[in-house]
Write a protein that holds these residues in place. Structure first.
Motif, short mmCIF file in Angstrom:
data_model
loop_
_atom_site.label_atom_id
_atom_site.label_comp_id
_atom_site.label_asym_id
_atom_site.label_seq_id
_atom_site.Cartn_x
_atom_site.Cartn_y
_atom_site.Cartn_z
N LEU A 40 0.83 -1.21 0.00
CA LEU A 40 0.00 0.00 0.00
C LEU A 40 0.86 1.26 0.00
CD1 LEU A 40 -2.88 -1.05 2.41
CD2 LEU A 40 -3.09 -0.49 -0.02
N ARG A 41 2.03 1.20 0.61
CA ARG A 41 2.93 2.36 0.56
C ARG A 41 3.29 2.69 -0.88
NH1 ARG A 41 5.04 -0.24 5.20
NH2 ARG A 41 4.84 1.05 7.08
N ALA A 42 3.56 1.65 -1.68
CA ALA A 42 3.88 1.88 -3.09
C ALA A 42 2.68 2.46 -3.84
CB ALA A 42 4.32 0.56 -3.74
N GLU A 43 1.47 1.96 -3.53
CA GLU A 43 0.28 2.45 -4.23
C GLU A 43 -0.01 3.90 -3.87
OE1 GLU A 43 -2.94 -0.22 -3.52
OE2 GLU A 43 -1.83 -1.99 -4.21
N VAL A 44 0.18 4.26 -2.61
CA VAL A 44 0.01 5.67 -2.22
C VAL A 44 1.02 6.54 -2.94
CG1 VAL A 44 0.25 7.28 -0.28
CG2 VAL A 44 -1.06 5.18 0.01
N SER A 45 2.25 6.06 -3.05
CA SER A 45 3.29 6.81 -3.76
C SER A 45 2.93 7.00 -5.23
CB SER A 45 4.63 6.09 -3.63
OG SER A 45 5.64 6.75 -4.33
N ASP B 62 -10.82 18.04 -5.85
CA ASP B 62 -11.59 17.23 -4.89
C ASP B 62 -11.54 15.76 -5.24
OD1 ASP B 62 -12.25 19.54 -3.58
OD2 ASP B 62 -14.22 19.76 -4.53
N GLU B 63 -11.65 15.45 -6.55
CA GLU B 63 -11.61 14.05 -6.95
C GLU B 63 -10.24 13.42 -6.69
OE1 GLU B 63 -14.98 15.93 -8.92
OE2 GLU B 63 -12.87 16.49 -8.63
N GLU B 64 -9.17 14.18 -6.98
CA GLU B 64 -7.83 13.67 -6.72
C GLU B 64 -7.59 13.50 -5.22
OE1 GLU B 64 -5.01 12.63 -8.73
OE2 GLU B 64 -6.86 12.33 -9.85
N ARG C 170 -9.39 10.38 -4.18
CA ARG C 170 -8.68 9.18 -4.62
C ARG C 170 -7.47 8.90 -3.73
NH1 ARG C 170 -5.11 7.54 -9.32
NH2 ARG C 170 -4.49 9.71 -9.57
N PHE C 171 -6.72 9.96 -3.44
CA PHE C 171 -5.56 9.79 -2.55
C PHE C 171 -6.01 9.42 -1.14
CE2 PHE C 171 -2.38 11.40 0.40
CZ PHE C 171 -1.22 10.85 -0.12
N LEU C 172 -7.11 10.05 -0.69
CA LEU C 172 -7.59 9.80 0.67
C LEU C 172 -8.01 8.35 0.85
CD1 LEU C 172 -8.13 11.35 3.33
CD2 LEU C 172 -10.48 11.67 2.54
N ALA C 173 -8.68 7.80 -0.15
CA ALA C 173 -9.14 6.42 -0.04
C ALA C 173 -7.96 5.46 0.12
CB ALA C 173 -9.96 6.04 -1.28
N LYS C 174 -6.92 5.66 -0.70
CA LYS C 174 -5.76 4.78 -0.61
C LYS C 174 -4.97 5.04 0.67
CE LYS C 174 -5.14 2.34 -3.40
NZ LYS C 174 -5.58 0.93 -3.59
#
Length: 599
Positions: free
Chosen positions: A196-201, A221-223, A226-230
């Motif tokens: 998940l660290r890689a996916e957040v990156s 807001d959408e970005e 998306r970042f918040l969910a991950k």
């Protein structure tokens, strides 16, 4: 466990002397810790108890006891300092070595491999994965060194009082079993968190890289969502890891304490029966507290092993990636314009042998005589940029060959192609550096050659007008320059290397047509001329080429002079005149608007 020990073995073999120094320092610490137990026992028997029994104590005994404890403590402190210093050196050297290895592998791997791996994941491999892989190295020398303390303390306990030693040793199997369960519970959770660290990156990199798109289209807001969910997934994964640690760590801490209580309980009973003295009880109790520490130190290493195995596995996946380009032994000699030949070229994204592959080029063949300029023309998606990448060997074709002066590019020595060929791509990238630094990119050339390249790229005028000329910082990605200026700097970067083959992938699309014409005329008339392959859309640009190659759906449909193709190739005629029609319509519309405003 086996994989984790294998990772540690890699580090130990790489840093033998540093590891040995760290372990020796840790062993010194362990020996002095055990010696502290003996010093406390001696002080109890010769200083504390006589003080209670006689109400007085000799100055010599008190001084000797104080010096004994102080000397042991000082040597112990030296061991701690050496252990931490050498452990840190070992850890950071391994991290630096791994980051260099990963980065060098990124540079070796072909562009096709990078197409299949997101940039955020590659950043994670060189960042958090490297840190995770070598995290156990910080406590490792201590854990290995305190084994000396563990063995010494255990032997001392048995010699001092076997019965109390047996009572204390009963807690060790419980600690070992608990550690085993701990690692099995923690390993999958740590693996998930590392992924998940890689996916957040990846998401963060996309958002930052596409900041202009995000802001201009109002997608903040959408970005963010998306970042918040991950990020929440990563948070939950880390909390799950924390829960397991929060459950097991207190129990692991409590077991040695329970062992100390058991030793004290049995020891008091033996003390009352006269089997042992007070000093022996103090010494054994203290030694048992020392036994708990090496076990915890080993536990710290074991706790980091799951993340280390995951991180090292992700690093090895990069270092062992297949697809790195093979190079031959042929040197490309000469300084004159090169002869280019493409024979039956085929390429598909994905490798060319799978169901999910996307074929782009089909049996493309063409020849460019030395010093000639050829324009590649075709609709979007016809494979022009992919063909340009094969000409400079950023990717290797699945079929066919690209030859320079009759030599297959795959037979050229490492670095030989980039010495003879230069590509100016569609998307211009400038570093946050000076104009000089962006043109030379470390090439040892003087300012005269830099100015000559800028002059040929029609960039001399605006660079001279910059506040500090060649020393002007252009900002990240060249944000202080216009699109056309960035493209001309990128063109000068290629020209300063005096390439024998120059490939321009729509590299002047943001440049004024008159300036573009001067650039192409200058390339043809330059003292150090090059064979030029230019991907272009403007009719004025195409008309300057000696020959035009028209592509559709990855195939060469027709080739010849510009006028010839206009007359006989309907697809070519519709494509190149569409741009001119659009320009004419735009000019007519602007003229009408000006008339309305003036009226």
């Amino acid at each position: 466990m086996r994989q984790g020990l294998g990772v540690l073995g890699v580090a130990i073999r790489a840093e033998k002397s540093i590891f040995a120094a760290a372990v020796l320092s840790s062993a010194l610490y362990g020996l002095m810790t055990v010696a502290a137990a003996w010093a406390l026992g001696w002080a109890t028997d010769h200083v504390v108890l006589p003080a209670f029994e006689n109400g007085r104590i000799t100055t010599g005994a008190l001084a000797f006891g104080a010096l004994l404890i102080l000397g042991v403590s000082l040597i112990k402190a030296l061991g701690v300092a050496g252990r931490r210093y050498f452990a840190g050196v070992m850890q950071y050297r391994m991290q630096a070595r791994s980051r260099r290895d990963v980065t060098r592998q990124y540079l070796r791997l072909p562009l096709a491999w990078h197409h299949r791996h997101p940039t955020g994941q590659l950043l994670s491999n060189a960042g958090s994965d490297v840190e995770a892989a070598w995290a156990p190295l910080a406590p490792l020398p201590m854990a290995v060194g305190v084994v000396v303390m563990l063995v010494t303390a255990a032997v001392a306990m048995v010699i001092t009082d076997p019965i109390l030693a047996l009572v204390g040793f009963l807690v060790f199997p419980a600690i070992a079993v608990l550690n085993l369960v701990y690692q099995r519970r923690l390993n999958p959770l740590a693996t998930r968190a590392q992924q998940l660290r890689a996916e957040v990156s990846e998401i963060a990199h996309e958002s930052f890289d596409g900041a202009l798109v995000v802001k201009t289209l109002g997608r903040e807001d959408e970005e963010t969502a998306r970042f918040l969910a991950k990020a929440h997934e990563l948070r939950d994964a880390n909390i799950a890891v924390g829960r397991v640690r929060g459950l097991f760590d207190p129990v692991l801490e409590a077991l040695p304490t329970l062992g100390v209580l058991a030793v004290l309980l049995i020891g008091v009973m033996r003390l009352e029966s006269g089997a042992i003295g007070s000093g022996v009880l103090v010494q054994v109790a203290y030694l048992f507290t020392l036994l708990a520490f090496p076990i915890r130190a080993l536990g710290w290493v074991l706790a980091e092993l799951p993340r280390a195995v995951v991180g090292y596995g992700r690093i090895r996946a990069v270092l062992e990636a297949t697809g790195s380009m093979e190079h031959g032994a042929v040197e490309l000699t000469g300084a004159d314009p090169a002869r280019l030949e493409v024979r039956d070229l085929g390429y598909a994204y994905g490798g060319g042998d799978g169901d999910d592959d996307f074929p782009v080029l089909h049996d493309v063949s063409l020849e460019v005589a030395p010093g000639r300029t050829v324009a590649l023309v075709g609709p979007t998606g016809s494979g022009k940029s992919t063909l340009a990448q094969t000409l400079v060997r950023l990717v290797d074709p699945a079929r066919g060959t690209v030859l320079l002066d009759g030599t297959d590019l795959r037979e050229v020595t490492r670095g030989g192609v980039s010495d003879a060929v230069a590509l100016v791509p569609q998307q211009t990238f400038l570093f946050d550096d000076t104009v000089r630094g962006n043109v030379t990119l470390g090439l040892p050339v003087g300012d005269e050659e830099v100015w000559a390249a800028l002059r040929l790229a029609q960039a001399e005028g605006f660079v001279s007008a910059l506040p500090s000329g060649l020393d002007t910082k252009v900002g990240e990605r060249g944000t202080s320059l216009s699109g056309g200026q960035r493209q001309r700097i990128a063109l000068a970067r290629a020209l300063v290397r005096r390439p024998r083959l120059l490939v321009l992938d729509d590299a002047t699309s943001s440049v004024d047509p008159q300036v573009e014409a001067r650039i192409l005329y200058g390339l043809r008339d330059a003292a150090q001329a090059s064979t030029v392959v230019v991907i272009a859309y403007r009719m004025a640009t195409i008309a300057l080429a000696d020959e035009v190659v028209y592509l559709e759906h990855g195939r060469v449909v027709d080739r010849g002079g510009h006028a010839e193709l206009l007359a006989r190739c309907a697809g070519y005629r519709n494509l190149v005149t569409a741009y001119e029609r659009q320009e004419a319509e735009r000019e007519a519309l602007d003229a009408e608007q000006e008339e309305e405003v003036s009226a």
